[in-house]
Design a protein around this motif. Structure first.
Motif, PDB file in Angstrom:
ATOM      1  N   LEU A 232       1.819  -6.140   1.349  1.00 22.38           N
ATOM      2  CA  LEU A 232       1.636  -5.122   0.745  1.00 22.38           C
ATOM      3  C   LEU A 232       0.037  -5.266   1.724  1.00 22.38           C
ATOM      4  O   LEU A 232       0.045  -3.681   2.152  1.00 22.38           O
ATOM      5  CB  LEU A 232       1.585  -4.845  -0.426  1.00 22.38           C
ATOM      6  N   LEU A 233      -0.656  -5.914   1.284  1.00 19.18           N
ATOM      7  CA  LEU A 233      -2.316  -5.234   2.004  1.00 19.18           C
ATOM      8  C   LEU A 233      -1.894  -5.747   3.293  1.00 19.18           C
ATOM      9  O   LEU A 233      -2.566  -5.000   4.159  1.00 19.18           O
ATOM     10  CB  LEU A 233      -3.052  -7.479   1.603  1.00 19.18           C
ATOM     11  N   ILE A 234      -1.085  -6.420   4.306  1.00 17.44           N
ATOM     12  CA  ILE A 234      -1.490  -7.024   5.284  1.00 17.44           C
ATOM     13  C   ILE A 234      -1.027  -5.105   6.277  1.00 17.44           C
ATOM     14  O   ILE A 234      -1.495  -4.820   7.397  1.00 17.44           O
ATOM     15  CB  ILE A 234      -0.130  -7.426   6.539  1.00 17.44           C
ATOM     16  N   GLN A 235       0.402  -4.908   5.256  1.00 20.65           N
ATOM     17  CA  GLN A 235       0.986  -2.992   5.430  1.00 20.65           C
ATOM     18  C   GLN A 235       0.418  -2.153   5.525  1.00 20.65           C
ATOM     19  O   GLN A 235       0.059  -1.200   6.605  1.00 20.65           O
ATOM     20  CB  GLN A 235       2.457  -3.037   4.660  1.00 20.65           C
ATOM     21  N   SER A 236      -0.870  -2.045   4.517  1.00 22.16           N
ATOM     22  CA  SER A 236      -1.446  -1.004   4.117  1.00 22.16           C
ATOM     23  C   SER A 236      -2.766  -1.785   5.333  1.00 22.16           C
ATOM     24  O   SER A 236      -3.643  -0.209   5.763  1.00 22.16           O
ATOM     25  CB  SER A 236      -2.598  -0.908   2.797  1.00 22.16           C
ATOM     26  N   LEU A 237      -3.001  -2.906   5.581  1.00 19.14           N
ATOM     27  CA  LEU A 237      -4.008  -2.613   6.864  1.00 19.14           C
ATOM     28  C   LEU A 237      -3.555  -1.831   7.775  1.00 19.14           C
ATOM     29  O   LEU A 237      -4.231  -0.940   8.419  1.00 19.14           O
ATOM     30  CB  LEU A 237      -4.531  -3.762   7.133  1.00 19.14           C
ATOM     31  N   MET A 238      -2.224  -2.116   8.091  1.00 20.57           N
ATOM     32  CA  MET A 238      -1.218  -1.134   9.774  1.00 20.57           C
ATOM     33  C   MET A 238      -1.506   0.013   9.407  1.00 20.57           C
ATOM     34  O   MET A 238      -1.151   0.304  10.658  1.00 20.57           O
ATOM     35  CB  MET A 238      -0.585  -2.196  10.042  1.00 20.57           C
ATOM     36  N   SER A 239      -1.307   0.561   8.228  1.00 23.12           N
ATOM     37  CA  SER A 239      -0.177   1.963   8.274  1.00 23.12           C
ATOM     38  C   SER A 239      -1.325   2.459   6.867  1.00 23.12           C
ATOM     39  O   SER A 239      -1.068   3.597   6.763  1.00 23.12           O
ATOM     40  CB  SER A 239       1.082   1.522   7.286  1.00 23.12           C
ATOM     41  N   GLY A 240      -1.845   2.386   6.405  1.00 19.75           N
ATOM     42  CA  GLY A 240      -3.197   3.316   5.986  1.00 19.75           C
ATOM     43  C   GLY A 240      -2.107   3.300   4.504  1.00 19.75           C
ATOM     44  O   GLY A 240      -3.073   4.307   4.019  1.00 19.75           O
ATOM     45  N   VAL A 241      -1.245   2.443   4.486  1.00 18.55           N
ATOM     46  CA  VAL A 241      -1.181   3.409   2.529  1.00 18.55           C
ATOM     47  C   VAL A 241      -1.918   2.488   1.612  1.00 18.55           C
ATOM     48  O   VAL A 241      -2.849   1.409   1.513  1.00 18.55           O
ATOM     49  CB  VAL A 241       0.222   1.890   2.445  1.00 18.55           C
ATOM     50  N   ASP A 242      -1.633   3.771   0.848  1.00 19.82           N
ATOM     51  CA  ASP A 242      -3.056   3.151  -0.548  1.00 19.82           C
ATOM     52  C   ASP A 242      -2.423   2.729  -1.740  1.00 19.82           C
ATOM     53  O   ASP A 242      -1.210   2.787  -1.849  1.00 19.82           O
ATOM     54  CB  ASP A 242      -3.236   4.557  -1.528  1.00 19.82           C
ATOM     55  N   ILE A 243      -2.723   0.949  -1.671  1.00 21.66           N
ATOM     56  CA  ILE A 243      -1.927   0.196  -2.894  1.00 21.66           C
ATOM     57  C   ILE A 243      -3.441   0.007  -3.419  1.00 21.66           C
ATOM     58  O   ILE A 243      -2.858  -1.046  -4.393  1.00 21.66           O
ATOM     59  CB  ILE A 243      -2.142  -1.311  -1.804  1.00 21.66           C
TER      60      ILE A 243
END
Length: 783
Positions: A232-243
């Protein structure tokens, strides 16, 4: 470091001192006993590298000092070859580059090669060899001072600091890592076998290999082991998803992660994991090698890599723990198993405190340092002087020169307030303080220490400015309300002063004196008992508005200038807000207490104490930051109806320093329900003519309301039955006991609004302040 920067500590939200002592204090109080320090950087950023260089220098100096003390007290003196070593493992070099790193450091051992010309030649040779190798592509020039420091230290333990700093390449070569997602499914096993044979990953016959892949039904799938949080961390760094924002449906994001397993995002994540596993394997091998050889007592470690490889202790730290865990479980050699277990247990804890005496140089614990750019704090949206400066421009934008000046002033004059603004920023609060609330549900903060730096290279602080700030900050305590200011700047000074009060509110004060003052002001014994020993020393006020307000059960109460929460807690007790519902249904707004204060640190402290006291936050009591002059906006932002909400409004001292008294009373009138009432305790000037213009009066005195103008002012707004009630609260002559706490270390550290200031207001000692000023409680009803 001649630029604006702060170091924020996650566990207590405190920070180290500013300016030149920052790195030294961080090392001496927090890092000196750590076995492993992770440093998550933004590559090539000069100000981060400046911090890294000073950190390595101070760590080496500290380690040498500790080792010297231990060696002096030891019966068996250590040889020069046993000097302490800081192993610096850097992402910027692949493990294949170890030869060129060794060559760069070994050339320093020849004492005749000490001229600047020779140092420049050695560095250029390193750059040439690095570029010829051609796989990593980092710009090493910003790291020149750091690398030269490591080279200098290699000369028999370092002629300057007595501690070696050994450079290590940490990553799998980029050209090898890039092959992962280009390999056909059938040849992935061959790919990983090749990577293992080259020493980048553990071999199949090694215990650590059991931590390399996920345990799936299809063993041949060869999916590198990671974690849900890391994905989720890597996904948020790439997509901007608020985690980090609180969530209710975790299943949705889990399903999203499952769907992504064969997506482009999943492939990118596997590529990230390959680098993490390779670096973790390098570190694990290095630590095990030193521990088994018996040199571990002389070895400590620092890892420098991108923050995404370390954040929240995912990535490299998680992989390292996995490798050591498997080594501790499966290695056939008992000594090796015990060694791995010792390392694992050590790294899974925080470093011991600086006050603990260690019998040897051997470190315990790991810690993580992260980085944050100052511009992402968005001070221009939260810091009043910046907001006011922007408002004066037609386009409502803050000019860069003004922004630089204001930021520099805040850093030099009130670093504690700057810390609070940083902690309140959404970009910091979520990852550092509320890390477990969001989609990922992280177990640990983004970092143990956050290096927040001003990336504006034009905003430089010279030595004269630093010296002036140190002198003004350490020699005397100046009155927080200066005499030569506009109302806008006076409000900024008020905020800054009370922010400092809130920041030291957790330190214990003089409870005996506080009880005596509250008793004198008319608070009952039951009030004092309810407040209790853990809060009473944080009483702030000039009178007792409760005796006039007469708060009843079931009422909704507004506390203007709620400070550290004492009067709000008593209001909750009176209205029933301190009671809990048996069915835990708090949908009914009544009873309810809202405390509004201009200082965020006081809001934070009051909220924490309300929770600690067992009050229901925010359903029964709530503290919000805001200004009474813009009360309707404050309430609307907090999702509270701005009009006709409250049965009663109290205030204890806040109106003393409100510049626009009419606006403040108008907003109170607007917030009250029909039939609602106010009880505003404030200090007034009996007669402004008594303020001799030849005297340099404090601005706070000049801001006091004119006693004779309050009654007609309130009536003109619409209040009925207005009464100006003498609070019988003297400004001087009150005899107070002393329980000794006033002189304790904690009490001395507490910031006090009313204390000893400079000599500029000494004339006040000769004034009859009770004749000049009068404390009153203003009562009024809304028809």
């Amino acid at each position: 470091m001649n630029f604006v920067h702060r170091i924020i500590k996650s566990s207590s939200a405190s920070s180290s001192s500013q300016a030149g002592s920052t790195v030294q204090k961080l090392v001496r109080t927090e890092l000196q006993h750590a076995k492993l320090v992770y440093f998550g950087e933004f590559h090539g950023e000069p100000r981060i590298i400046s911090f890294q260089t000073q950190l390595v220098m101070e760590l080496a100096r500290c380690y040498a000092s500790i080792a010297a003390i231990n060696n002096t007290s030891s019966i068996n003196k250590k040889a020069d070859d046993d000097a302490p070593t800081l192993h610096l493992i850097m992402e910027h070099f692949s493990v294949d580059m170890q030869e060129i790193l060794d060559r760069y450091q070994q050339t320093r051992q020849h004492k005749e090669m000490r001229s600047d010309e020779e140092e420049n030649k050695a560095f250029e040779e390193l750059i040439t060899a690095y570029n010829e190798y051609g796989t990593e592509g980092h710009n090493l020039h910003p790291y020149r001072e750091l690398l030269q420091l490591c080279r200098e230290s290699s000369e028999r333990g370092g002629s300057k600091n007595g501690c070696k700093v050994k450079l290590h390449g940490g990553f799998i070569p980029r050209n090898q890592a890039a092959r992962l997602n280009k390999e056909a499914y059938a040849t992935k096993q061959e790919f990983f076998q090749e990577m293992s044979s080259k020493g980048y990953l553990p071999k199949e016959n090694e215990p650590m290999h059991q931590a390399l892949f996920e345990k799936t039904a299809a063993a041949e799938s060869l999916i590198l082991r990671g974690s849900r949080e890391h994905r989720l961390l890597i996904q948020s760094l790439m997509s901007g998803v608020d985690i980090y924002s609180p969530v209710e449906k975790v299943d949705d994001i889990d399903n999203l992660v499952e769907d992504e397993k064969e997506s482009k995002m999943a492939r990118l994540y596997q590529a990230q994991l390959l680098k993490d596993h390779a670096m973790a394997y390098k570190i694990a091998k290095l630590m095990m090698e030193h521990a088994i050889a018996g040199t571990s007592d002389n070895d400590k470690y620092m890892v420098i890599t991108g923050l995404g490889h370390l954040k929240h202790y995912t990535g490299v730290p998680d992989c390292l723990h996995g490798y050591l865990r498997q080594e501790a479980l499966l290695n056939p050699n008992v000594h090796h198993r015990n060694t791995a277990l010792d390392l694992l247990l050590s790294l899974n804890r925080a470093p011991i405190g600086s006050s603990v005496q260690r019998p040897s140089f051997s470190g315990i614990g790991s810690t993580l340092i992260g980085c944050q750019m100052m511009y992402e704090i968005y001070l221009e949206e939260t810091y009043p002087p910046m907001i006011e400066a922007a408002a004066k421009n037609e386009d409502n934008e803050l000019e860069e020169d003004i922004k630089r000046k204001l930021l520099k002033e805040l850093y030099l004059q009130s670093p504690g307030s700057l810390d609070q603004y940083i902690l309140n920023a959404e970009t910091v609060r979520g990852p550092l303080l509320q890390f477990s609330d969001g989609l990922a549900g992280f177990q640990r903060p983004c970092a143990d220490f956050l290096f927040v730096y001003d990336e504006d290279e034009e905003n430089i602080i010279d030595e004269a400015e630093l010296r002036e700030a140190e002198l003004s900050g350490n020699k005397t305590q100046k009155c927080p309300f200066h005499h030569d200011q506009s109302k806008d700047s006076a409000k900024a000074e008020t905020i800054e002063a009370y922010e400092r009060v809130g920041q030291s509110a957790g330190l214990r004060g003089n409870a005996t004196r506080a009880k005596a003052i509250m008793t004198y002001l008319g608070y009952s014994d039951s009030d004092l008992e309810y407040i209790g020993e853990n809060d009473i020393f944080n009483f702030q006020g000039v009178a007792n508005p409760h005796t006039v307000a007469n708060i009843q059960q079931g009422e909704v109460v507004l506390d203007i200038g709620s400070g550290l929460g004492i009067d709000s807690f008593l209001a909750a007790k009176s209205c029933g807000g301190a009671d809990k519902c048996e069915d835990n249904d708090y949908t009914n707004k009544k009873p309810f207490v809202v405390g509004v204060d201009i200082a965020q640190s006081e809001v934070n402290h009051a909220t924490k104490r309300a929770i600690d006291r067992g009050l229901v936050v925010p359903e029964r009591i709530r503290f919000i930051r805001g200004d009474v002059e813009s009360l309707d906006d404050v309430l609307e932002k907090a999702n509270l109806a701005a009009d006709n909400l409250f049965d009663v409004c109290i205030s204890n001292g806040a109106f003393c320093l409100v510049p626009d008294k009419r606006k403040a009373f108008e907003n109170v009138f607007k917030a009250l329900r029909p039939g609602g009432r106010m009880a505003i305790s404030t200090t007034t000037v009996s007669d402004p003519k008594l303020l001799d213009p030849s005297f340099d009066w404090p601005l706070c005195v000049k801001m006091f309301a004119n006693l004779n103008e309050i009654h007609p002012l309130c009536e003109s707004i619409g209040f009925k039955n207005v009464q100006i009630i003498d609070a019988e609260s003297p400004l001087e002559g009150m005899e107070l006991p002393d329980d000794g706490v006033a002189h304790s270390l904690d009490s001395e550290k507490r910031f006090k609004i009313h204390g000893k200031y400079s000599d500029q207001y000494e004339f006040l000692h000769n004034m009859d302040m009770d004749a000049l000023c009068k404390v009153v409680t203003v009562y009024g009803e809304k028809p």
